[in-house]
Design an enzyme around this catalytic site. Structure first.
Site, PDB file in Angstrom:
ATOM      1  CG  HIS A 128       0.200   6.314  -0.605  1.00  0.00           C
ATOM      2  ND1 HIS A 128      -0.927   6.906  -1.117  1.00  0.00           N
ATOM      3  CD2 HIS A 128      -0.184   5.708   0.557  1.00  0.00           C
ATOM      4  CE1 HIS A 128      -1.956   6.679  -0.300  1.00  0.00           C
ATOM      5  NE2 HIS A 128      -1.530   5.949   0.717  1.00  0.00           N
ATOM      6  CG  HIS A 185      -1.665   1.236   1.483  1.00  0.00           C
ATOM      7  ND1 HIS A 185      -2.959   1.434   1.056  1.00  0.00           N
ATOM      8  CD2 HIS A 185      -1.306   2.388   2.110  1.00  0.00           C
ATOM      9  CE1 HIS A 185      -3.358   2.652   1.414  1.00  0.00           C
ATOM     10  NE2 HIS A 185      -2.366   3.244   2.061  1.00  0.00           N
ATOM     11  CD  GLU A 186       2.134   3.424   3.785  1.00  0.00           C
ATOM     12  OE1 GLU A 186       2.408   4.520   3.274  1.00  0.00           O
ATOM     13  OE2 GLU A 186       1.121   3.241   4.486  1.00  0.00           O
ATOM     14  CD  GLU A 240      -4.826   6.689   2.147  1.00  0.00           C
ATOM     15  OE1 GLU A 240      -4.290   5.595   1.908  1.00  0.00           O
ATOM     16  OE2 GLU A 240      -4.219   7.592   2.734  1.00  0.00           O
TER      17      GLU A 240
HETATM   18 ZN   LIG Z   1      -2.380   5.241   2.554  1.00  0.00          ZN
END
Ligand SMILES: [Zn+2]
Length: 262
Positions: free
Chosen positions: A136, A132-133, A191
């Site tokens: 980003h 997930h990171e 997100e």
């Molecule tokens: Zn996030």
């Protein structure tokens, strides 16, 4: 193991995963080589990445990095074995021995995972958060957030006033930047896209993508109470609709024909 709280706001790149209880550590050391002449209007992507590298160096110097023989460091090294690069990004991993349930990735490929997160989650769930990171970073969210922070704090006066010469950031400026980022959050859409990225990241690494949903489920559990609840509160407030995201990722895994692990 008794862990300290994080010394620093988990600035960069981790706007989505900020620590609770963060305190900025500020001193007067000047960082420097990457901080070259920059004008706000012409702050290139390369400049942003260069500042990021200086920043992560500073973060590593100011946070308790787990030594290689530490159990959690060994665990992270093990679970990220073979992950020296992904999707064009050269990755490096470290554990910060702090209680925060947190992790972040930077535009230069540095990934930092807090002990609190490792203790709260299984290996595959941790991998989901890491994915997930990285999402980003790959989606440019991190760079955009860092750029904004630079331009609205450390570089706001512009370096042109210094005759276009060196614009080295002092630690107090870095403190200002990290504080800025600590108050930012990514949008629901950002997100959601990072979640999709994390899902694919798990699949690419031959991990059942159900673990993406399960990682968020763990966060929901943690926020429910107990001594550690405070450490996940901030993580939550900047990750809105976590329940919804649990459901979305579960639905996706189901649709793709994966069976939820026991
Ligand atoms: Zn996030």
């Amino acid at each position: 193991m008794k862990l300290k709280q994080t010394l620093l706001a988990f600035a960069i790149m981790g706007a989505c995963t900020l620590t609770a209880q963060a305190q900025l550590k500020i001193n007067t050391k000047t960082i420097g080589s990457a901080a070259k002449a920059v004008q706000a209007a012409t702050l290139s992507n390369e400049d942003v990445v260069a500042y990021t590298k200086e920043y992560i160096t500073w973060m590593d110097e100011n946070n308790p990095v787990a030594p290689a023989n530490d159990e959690l460091a060994k665990r992270l090294a093990n679970l990220t074995k073979g992950l020296s690069s992904y999707d064009g990004l050269q990755l490096n991993f470290k554990v910060y021995l702090v209680r925060d349930v947190n992790a972040f990735a930077c535009a230069d490929g540095s990934v930092r995972v807090c002990a609190g997160l490792l203790q709260a989650m299984s290996d595959n769930e941790v991998l989901g958060v890491i994915g997930h990171e990285i999402g980003h970073v790959k989606n440019q969210d991190s760079k955009d957030a860092f750029r904004t922070a630079l331009l609205t704090s450390a570089l706001k006066e512009g370096v042109s006033s210094q005759g276009g010469t060196a614009a080295a950031l002092s630690d107090s400026q870095l403190g200002e930047v990290s504080e800025k980022i600590a108050n930012m959050s990514f949008s629901r859409k950002q997100e959601s896209q990072a979640d999709d990225y994390g899902y694919k990241f798990l699949k690419d690494n031959n991990v059942n993508p159900w673990y993406m949903s399960m990682a968020f489920e763990r966060l929901v559990e943690l926020s429910g109470g107990g001594a550690e609840a405070g450490f996940t509160k901030k993580l939550f407030s900047s990750h809105p609709d976590t329940q919804k995201r649990v459901a979305e990722m579960a639905k996706k895994a189901e649709k793709d024909g994966f069976k939820k692990p026991e």
